[in-house]
Every structure is written in C-alpha cells, then in structure tokens.
Write a protein that holds these residues in place. Sequence first.
Motif, PDB file in Angstrom:
ATOM      1  N   LYS A   4       0.840  -1.194   0.000  1.00  0.00           N
ATOM      2  CA  LYS A   4       0.000   0.000   0.000  1.00  0.00           C
ATOM      3  C   LYS A   4       0.885   1.258   0.000  1.00  0.00           C
ATOM      4  CE  LYS A   4      -3.304   2.353   2.764  1.00  0.00           C
ATOM      5  NZ  LYS A   4      -3.415   2.660   4.170  1.00  0.00           N
ATOM      6  N   SER A   5       1.942   1.225   0.832  1.00  0.00           N
ATOM      7  CA  SER A   5       2.849   2.370   0.897  1.00  0.00           C
ATOM      8  C   SER A   5       3.595   2.543  -0.416  1.00  0.00           C
ATOM      9  CB  SER A   5       3.852   2.182   2.027  1.00  0.00           C
ATOM     10  OG  SER A   5       3.174   2.103   3.241  1.00  0.00           O
ATOM     11  N   LEU A   8       1.300   4.149  -2.835  1.00  0.00           N
ATOM     12  CA  LEU A   8       1.163   5.573  -2.529  1.00  0.00           C
ATOM     13  C   LEU A   8       2.386   6.344  -3.040  1.00  0.00           C
ATOM     14  CD1 LEU A   8      -0.407   7.854  -1.016  1.00  0.00           C
ATOM     15  CD2 LEU A   8       0.942   7.279   0.988  1.00  0.00           C
ATOM     16  N   CYS A   9       3.568   5.760  -2.791  1.00  0.00           N
ATOM     17  CA  CYS A   9       4.819   6.386  -3.234  1.00  0.00           C
ATOM     18  C   CYS A   9       4.832   6.549  -4.746  1.00  0.00           C
ATOM     19  CB  CYS A   9       6.010   5.520  -2.851  1.00  0.00           C
ATOM     20  SG  CYS A   9       6.671   5.961  -1.301  1.00  0.00           S
ATOM     21  N   LEU A  12       2.446   9.288  -5.863  1.00  0.00           N
ATOM     22  CA  LEU A  12       2.976  10.628  -5.572  1.00  0.00           C
ATOM     23  C   LEU A  12       4.136  10.978  -6.502  1.00  0.00           C
ATOM     24  CD1 LEU A  12       2.890  10.636  -1.666  1.00  0.00           C
ATOM     25  CD2 LEU A  12       1.387  11.905  -3.200  1.00  0.00           C
ATOM     26  N   SER A  16       4.336  14.000  -9.099  1.00  0.00           N
ATOM     27  CA  SER A  16       5.486  14.922  -9.090  1.00  0.00           C
ATOM     28  C   SER A  16       6.068  15.054 -10.486  1.00  0.00           C
ATOM     29  CB  SER A  16       6.577  14.417  -8.152  1.00  0.00           C
ATOM     30  OG  SER A  16       6.090  14.307  -6.864  1.00  0.00           O
TER      31      SER A  16
ATOM     32  N   ASP B  40       2.798   6.560   5.654  1.00  0.00           N
ATOM     33  CA  ASP B  40       1.874   6.971   4.588  1.00  0.00           C
ATOM     34  C   ASP B  40       1.592   8.479   4.674  1.00  0.00           C
ATOM     35  OD1 ASP B  40       1.858   4.456   3.705  1.00  0.00           O
ATOM     36  OD2 ASP B  40      -0.162   3.939   4.394  1.00  0.00           O
ATOM     37  N   PHE B  43       4.694  10.394   3.559  1.00  0.00           N
ATOM     38  CA  PHE B  43       4.874  10.494   2.102  1.00  0.00           C
ATOM     39  C   PHE B  43       4.071  11.668   1.536  1.00  0.00           C
ATOM     40  CE2 PHE B  43       5.719   5.707   2.190  1.00  0.00           C
ATOM     41  CZ  PHE B  43       7.093   5.882   2.153  1.00  0.00           C
ATOM     42  N   ILE B  44       2.840  11.793   2.013  1.00  0.00           N
ATOM     43  CA  ILE B  44       1.985  12.895   1.516  1.00  0.00           C
ATOM     44  C   ILE B  44       2.567  14.247   1.958  1.00  0.00           C
ATOM     45  CG2 ILE B  44      -0.342  13.904   1.622  1.00  0.00           C
ATOM     46  CD1 ILE B  44      -1.335  10.961   2.055  1.00  0.00           C
ATOM     47  N   PHE B  47       5.494  15.146  -0.126  1.00  0.00           N
ATOM     48  CA  PHE B  47       5.038  15.632  -1.435  1.00  0.00           C
ATOM     49  C   PHE B  47       4.671  17.112  -1.348  1.00  0.00           C
ATOM     50  CE2 PHE B  47       1.376  16.371  -4.271  1.00  0.00           C
ATOM     51  CZ  PHE B  47       1.985  16.154  -5.487  1.00  0.00           C
TER      52      PHE B  47
END
Lengths: 250, 144
Positions: A4-5, A8-9, A12, A16, B40, B43-44, B47
Amino acid sequence: MQDKSLQLCIVLLVISFFLFVLDRGGALTGVRLVVQRLGIPVEVSINSYANSMFKNQIVEELRNQNQELEAKLSKLTDVEKENTDLRNQLNTPLSSKPSLLPAQVLSTTYAYIIDKGSNDRVTEGMMVVYKDIYIGKIVKVQATTSRVLLPTDKESIIEARTVETNARGLVNGQTSAMTLTEVLPTEKLDKDDTVVTLGSLNENGLGVSPGMVIGKVDTVRKSDNSLFQEAKVTPVVNYKALNTVFIVYK
Amino acid sequence: MKLLKLSILVIVLLFVELTIISYPIGFFFILLWGIFYSFDEAFILAFIYGIFFDLFLNQPVGFTSSISIVLLYVVFLYQRRFDIRKTLYLSIFTFSTTILLLFAETKIWYSGKALVSVGIVLFCAKLLFSHQYYKNEKPTYFRK
C-alpha cells in the motif's frame, strides 16, 4: 502494508513527474504566481522580524558605517586614479548614473531570492548591489521573484582587481568566502587590499559594472612552483543579514 | 483534518527554513513523523513540502518532492530489518537523507550540516517523540 505504501509512493512520484513536465512547459506559471504572491509578505515579515530580533542595533550601525567608509575609501582611491587619467586624456565620456530598483530579500538559505521579477522588468544578467558593494547577478527570473548568484556561490566567477595595486584576477565562489585566482606572480597582493569588480557589461549594458566592492584580501598564497598566486577574499558585507538590496537598471 | 493541520505545520516550518535556519527542518519533522507515527502520512507531507519548496525557490515543481519521497521510502524499507527508532539508526538515516537532500538542492556535500542535523533530530526525537518509542519498546519485527 508495504504494498500500500509502495503504491502511494508511486502515485505521488507520478504526480510529481507530471507536475515537473507541466512546469517545464510553463503551465504552472499562474499557480507559481499565486503561491509566491501569498508567500512573499510572510517571508518578508519573518525575515525582518528575525533580523530585528537577532541583531544588536549598535553593532549593526557601526558595521554599516564601516562598510560605508570602506566603500568610500575604495571609491576615493579609484577617483584619485581616475582624476590622474582624466588629466591626461580630456573629453572622456562619463558613464550615466544608473537607476536603482529596491528589492526585499526573501530567502537566503538555499538560494538568494528577492521579491522583484519579470513583472518589474527585471531580466537575467542584471547586477544587484548594496551601496557600492556588489551583491550578485540575477540568474533566474520568475514573474514576482528572482534568484541572485552571490559572489560566494560556487558557480560564480567575476573578473576583479585590487584597488591598491591593480592586481587582476578572477574571484571564484567558495560557499562562504571567495578566492582571487589567476593573479600573475609579478602582481603585488597584500592583506586587506580591497577587491573590486573589473566590469563586464554586454552590448545592452547588462552585467557587472566596474569598481563595485567585492571583498577584502584575507590571506595570500604564493609559491614558486605555481604559475599564478591566489588570495582568500572575505566579503565586506554579510549577504544573509541584508533586508533590502538594489537592482541596477540601465 | 489531521493531515491538513500537519501540512500547515510543515509549510510554517518551510517558511522558517527558507528565511532563518539553513537546515531542512520541515524534512526532519516529516522524517520523524514517518518513523514514529505513519509513513503513509509522511509520504503525503513530503510531497506537499517538496511542491512548496520548489514554488518558493524558483525550482522546477516536483523535483524536491520526488527526492524527499524517494529518501523517505528508503528509510521505510529499512524499518522491517532494523528498529529505526533506535538512536544509532535514527542518526544514520538522518545523516544520509540530509546530506543527500542538501546535495540535491545545492550541489554541495554539506557533511557538517548533516552532522548537526543528526543532533537536531535526536534532540527533537527525544523531546517530542520519545513517548512514542517507549510505548512500543520492542522493535517492529518482534511485535507480531
């Protein structure tokens, strides 16, 4: 959990990258403008609050006076030489006095950012000064802000000379100080000599004007084996302590 | 709501970082938040931190956020092997991530600054996050 992480990475990172591409294409200029407009007052107030809090008033005044006197002294020595030259050669055209645009210093930590940009008709290559002291050259311009390349920055190379002995060389940035390099061994270099810009203006009048104070010679390194002599140059002003600087308009 | 509050805090720290302190304190906070609370969320936050950092410093938007996320992910990967909340690992990860982040931003290897950063992070970890460490005293891989 790790998957899941990781997801997410990746998401993102993709966003970016997408923003990076959009920014390179100029699509984020509006967003940048809005964010900077909102951020500038905050940065200016934090900067001035921090400066007023940390600075000792009297020491600061004395330092300013000292800078002023040093700048005046170097100018006087220059004027004296110039006078002698002018006596020899009449009808020398005098350079017109440039106009100055005051700019607030926004950030000094990672890069030197000022609050004037292309909206104020600032262009790359313009010189930034404080009194008669060379602060840097504008290298990147956005709508409301610009980035200044300080003489202490690693990428900075300025043609310079000493006021006292007219020894010529190149001033290279060394993060916190500078080095005057490529000075011929026959030239005379002494401690506390004032180093000023030699001047390199292009056809549009942009660039570094001559005679702006860069710093003072701290130590001289000279050896019989090397082709050139070197000197460590310390700035006459603490760039990070300045609140307002001036952009030279032609 | 929690993430919004954290984002505001990170932006405030970024302002301080850009004007007064030349250490990436916003990134330190995110790193500590990731290590002691949730990666988690970190990470946000990384960003958001990167996007604002680039916007204020006239850099291409997305550059710093990518670097920050990658650096955080490396730390995240190691949490399964080591107890990254221990002083030794915390120091190692702070030093390595700070030196790499500063190099990416300034193209200069600030080893001295990275060492000072270790001190700052350890101090903050002890002061602000220590209760979190003592609560889960066992390393992550023993918790099962």
